[in-house]
Design a protein around this motif. Structure first.
Motif, PDB file in Angstrom:
ATOM      1  N   SER A 227      22.395   9.236  36.401  1.00 46.97           N
ATOM      2  CA  SER A 227      23.181  10.411  36.060  1.00 46.97           C
ATOM      3  C   SER A 227      24.629  10.094  36.411  1.00 46.97           C
ATOM      4  O   SER A 227      24.915   9.637  37.516  1.00 46.97           O
ATOM      5  N   LEU A 228      25.522  10.320  35.445  1.00 53.79           N
ATOM      6  CA  LEU A 228      26.948  10.090  35.682  1.00 53.79           C
ATOM      7  C   LEU A 228      27.684  11.411  35.574  1.00 53.79           C
ATOM      8  O   LEU A 228      27.481  12.160  34.616  1.00 53.79           O
ATOM      9  N   ASP A 229      28.534  11.693  36.544  1.00 51.65           N
ATOM     10  CA  ASP A 229      29.406  12.867  36.511  1.00 51.65           C
ATOM     11  C   ASP A 229      30.827  12.345  36.377  1.00 51.65           C
ATOM     12  O   ASP A 229      31.373  11.749  37.298  1.00 51.65           O
ATOM     13  N   VAL A 230      31.400  12.560  35.190  1.00 59.00           N
ATOM     14  CA  VAL A 230      32.763  12.112  34.908  1.00 59.00           C
ATOM     15  C   VAL A 230      33.595  13.355  34.639  1.00 59.00           C
ATOM     16  O   VAL A 230      33.461  13.988  33.602  1.00 59.00           O
ATOM     17  N   GLY A 231      34.404  13.742  35.606  1.00 64.58           N
ATOM     18  CA  GLY A 231      35.268  14.911  35.429  1.00 64.58           C
ATOM     19  C   GLY A 231      34.513  16.196  35.165  1.00 64.58           C
ATOM     20  O   GLY A 231      34.986  17.048  34.430  1.00 64.58           O
ATOM     21  N   GLY A 232      33.314  16.327  35.726  1.00 67.38           N
ATOM     22  CA  GLY A 232      32.520  17.536  35.535  1.00 67.38           C
ATOM     23  C   GLY A 232      31.560  17.465  34.364  1.00 67.38           C
ATOM     24  O   GLY A 232      30.689  18.313  34.216  1.00 67.38           O
ATOM     25  N   ALA A 233      31.692  16.457  33.504  1.00 65.94           N
ATOM     26  CA  ALA A 233      30.748  16.256  32.404  1.00 65.94           C
ATOM     27  C   ALA A 233      29.630  15.354  32.927  1.00 65.94           C
ATOM     28  O   ALA A 233      29.874  14.204  33.291  1.00 65.94           O
ATOM     29  N   VAL A 234      28.423  15.891  32.994  1.00 61.52           N
ATOM     30  CA  VAL A 234      27.289  15.157  33.543  1.00 61.52           C
ATOM     31  C   VAL A 234      26.380  14.734  32.396  1.00 61.52           C
ATOM     32  O   VAL A 234      26.046  15.538  31.525  1.00 61.52           O
ATOM     33  N   THR A 235      26.006  13.468  32.417  1.00 61.84           N
ATOM     34  CA  THR A 235      25.113  12.936  31.391  1.00 61.84           C
ATOM     35  C   THR A 235      24.196  11.890  32.004  1.00 61.84           C
ATOM     36  O   THR A 235      24.555  11.265  32.996  1.00 61.84           O
ATOM     37  N   ILE A 236      23.025  11.738  31.433  1.00 58.96           N
ATOM     38  CA  ILE A 236      22.101  10.695  31.872  1.00 58.96           C
ATOM     39  C   ILE A 236      22.227   9.539  30.888  1.00 58.96           C
ATOM     40  O   ILE A 236      22.127   9.727  29.675  1.00 58.96           O
ATOM     41  N   VAL A 237      22.486   8.351  31.435  1.00 53.03           N
ATOM     42  CA  VAL A 237      22.679   7.159  30.615  1.00 53.03           C
ATOM     43  C   VAL A 237      21.926   5.985  31.223  1.00 53.03           C
ATOM     44  O   VAL A 237      21.460   6.050  32.348  1.00 53.03           O
ATOM     45  N   ARG A 238      21.861   4.919  30.452  1.00 54.38           N
ATOM     46  CA  ARG A 238      21.329   3.652  30.934  1.00 54.38           C
ATOM     47  C   ARG A 238      22.513   2.853  31.461  1.00 54.38           C
ATOM     48  O   ARG A 238      23.535   2.741  30.783  1.00 54.38           O
ATOM     49  N   VAL A 239      22.390   2.331  32.687  1.00 51.81           N
ATOM     50  CA  VAL A 239      23.456   1.515  33.273  1.00 51.81           C
ATOM     51  C   VAL A 239      22.904   0.140  33.611  1.00 51.81           C
ATOM     52  O   VAL A 239      21.736  -0.001  33.955  1.00 51.81           O
ATOM     53  N   VAL A 240      23.756  -0.861  33.494  1.00 46.03           N
ATOM     54  CA  VAL A 240      23.381  -2.223  33.809  1.00 46.03           C
ATOM     55  C   VAL A 240      23.908  -2.550  35.197  1.00 46.03           C
ATOM     56  O   VAL A 240      25.065  -2.269  35.508  1.00 46.03           O
ATOM     57  N   ALA A 241      23.033  -3.107  36.043  1.00 48.18           N
ATOM     58  CA  ALA A 241      23.427  -3.451  37.415  1.00 48.18           C
ATOM     59  C   ALA A 241      23.861  -4.912  37.468  1.00 48.18           C
ATOM     60  O   ALA A 241      23.080  -5.812  37.164  1.00 48.18           O
ATOM     61  N   LEU A 242      25.119  -5.125  37.825  1.00 48.96           N
ATOM     62  CA  LEU A 242      25.681  -6.468  37.980  1.00 48.96           C
ATOM     63  C   LEU A 242      26.446  -6.523  39.302  1.00 48.96           C
ATOM     64  O   LEU A 242      26.905  -5.493  39.799  1.00 48.96           O
ATOM     65  N   PRO A 243      26.616  -7.720  39.866  1.00 47.01           N
ATOM     66  CA  PRO A 243      27.363  -7.811  41.125  1.00 47.01           C
ATOM     67  C   PRO A 243      28.806  -7.329  40.959  1.00 47.01           C
ATOM     68  O   PRO A 243      29.504  -7.757  40.044  1.00 47.01           O
ATOM     69  N   ASN A 244      29.206  -6.432  41.820  1.00 45.08           N
ATOM     70  CA  ASN A 244      30.609  -6.012  41.944  1.00 45.08           C
ATOM     71  C   ASN A 244      31.263  -5.501  40.675  1.00 45.08           C
ATOM     72  O   ASN A 244      32.469  -5.645  40.512  1.00 45.08           O
ATOM     73  N   GLU A 245      30.525  -4.928  39.758  1.00 44.50           N
ATOM     74  CA  GLU A 245      31.100  -4.406  38.519  1.00 44.50           C
ATOM     75  C   GLU A 245      30.959  -2.892  38.480  1.00 44.50           C
ATOM     76  O   GLU A 245      29.886  -2.359  38.753  1.00 44.50           O
ATOM     77  N   ALA A 246      32.027  -2.199  38.142  1.00 37.18           N
ATOM     78  CA  ALA A 246      32.006  -0.745  37.954  1.00 37.18           C
ATOM     79  C   ALA A 246      32.845  -0.451  36.714  1.00 37.18           C
ATOM     80  O   ALA A 246      34.065  -0.310  36.789  1.00 37.18           O
ATOM     81  N   ILE A 247      32.175  -0.415  35.567  1.00 34.92           N
ATOM     82  CA  ILE A 247      32.857  -0.251  34.287  1.00 34.92           C
ATOM     83  C   ILE A 247      32.216   0.893  33.519  1.00 34.92           C
ATOM     84  O   ILE A 247      30.993   0.957  33.391  1.00 34.92           O
ATOM     85  N   LEU A 248      33.053   1.793  33.038  1.00 38.78           N
ATOM     86  CA  LEU A 248      32.604   2.898  32.210  1.00 38.78           C
ATOM     87  C   LEU A 248      32.721   2.451  30.757  1.00 38.78           C
ATOM     88  O   LEU A 248      33.830   2.286  30.244  1.00 38.78           O
ATOM     89  N   GLY A 249      31.574   2.205  30.111  1.00 39.09           N
ATOM     90  CA  GLY A 249      31.553   1.671  28.761  1.00 39.09           C
ATOM     91  C   GLY A 249      31.413   2.744  27.698  1.00 39.09           C
ATOM     92  O   GLY A 249      31.325   3.946  27.988  1.00 39.09           O
TER      93      GLY A 249
END
Length: 135
Positions: free
Chosen positions: A81-103
């Motif tokens: 679940s991602l909350d971006v500025g109050g907009a909450v959505t459930i998405v698939r995220v990829v886990a990688l070392p030290n990466e935090a990217i909003l695609g």
């Protein structure tokens, strides 16, 4: 509601970064706040492996990721679940070392305006105002 954010000057050149709360789907208020680079060229959203482990995000798939320079690796795909500025959505995220990217997968749920000369980013939910919705 539209929220504005300044670019992050720690990048050269300065880059659009948003605060994002990452949580397990349907976990309520629990989660981790991450500054995430807004990357309109990234197909998917990336989170650090340690965050995925800490939150015990459920693994739903795996993917082969190709990065800059053609480097390829296999990574777990998690539901989050991602909350971006109050907009909450459930998405698939990829886990990688030290990466935090909003695609683009997560950005598709938002209206994002990048103002490069002013080094400002504004976001709002992609849902139409309630007065514009069909009844």
């Amino acid at each position: 509601m539209t929220r504005a954010h300044g670019y992050d000057a720690s990048f050269v050149p300065p880059a659009p970064v948003l605060p994002v709360r990452v949580a397990r789907p349907n976990a309520g208020e629990e989660g981790v706040a991450l500054p995430m680079l807004v990357d309109t060229g990234a197909d998917c959203t990336l989170v650090p492996i340690e965050v995925a482990r800490q939150l015990q995000l459920p693994v739903v798939d795996f993917i082969t990721v190709t990065g800059l320079g053609g480097a390829r690796l296999t990574a777990d795909v998690h539901a989050a679940s991602l909350d971006v500025g109050g907009a909450v959505t459930i998405v698939r995220v990829v886990a990688l070392p030290n990466e935090a990217i909003l695609g683009r997968d997560a950005l598709a749920n938002l209206v994002v305006v990048l103002d490069g000369p002013a080094r400002r980013l504004s976001i709002r939910s992609g849902k139409p105002p309630s007065s514009a919705r069909r009844r």
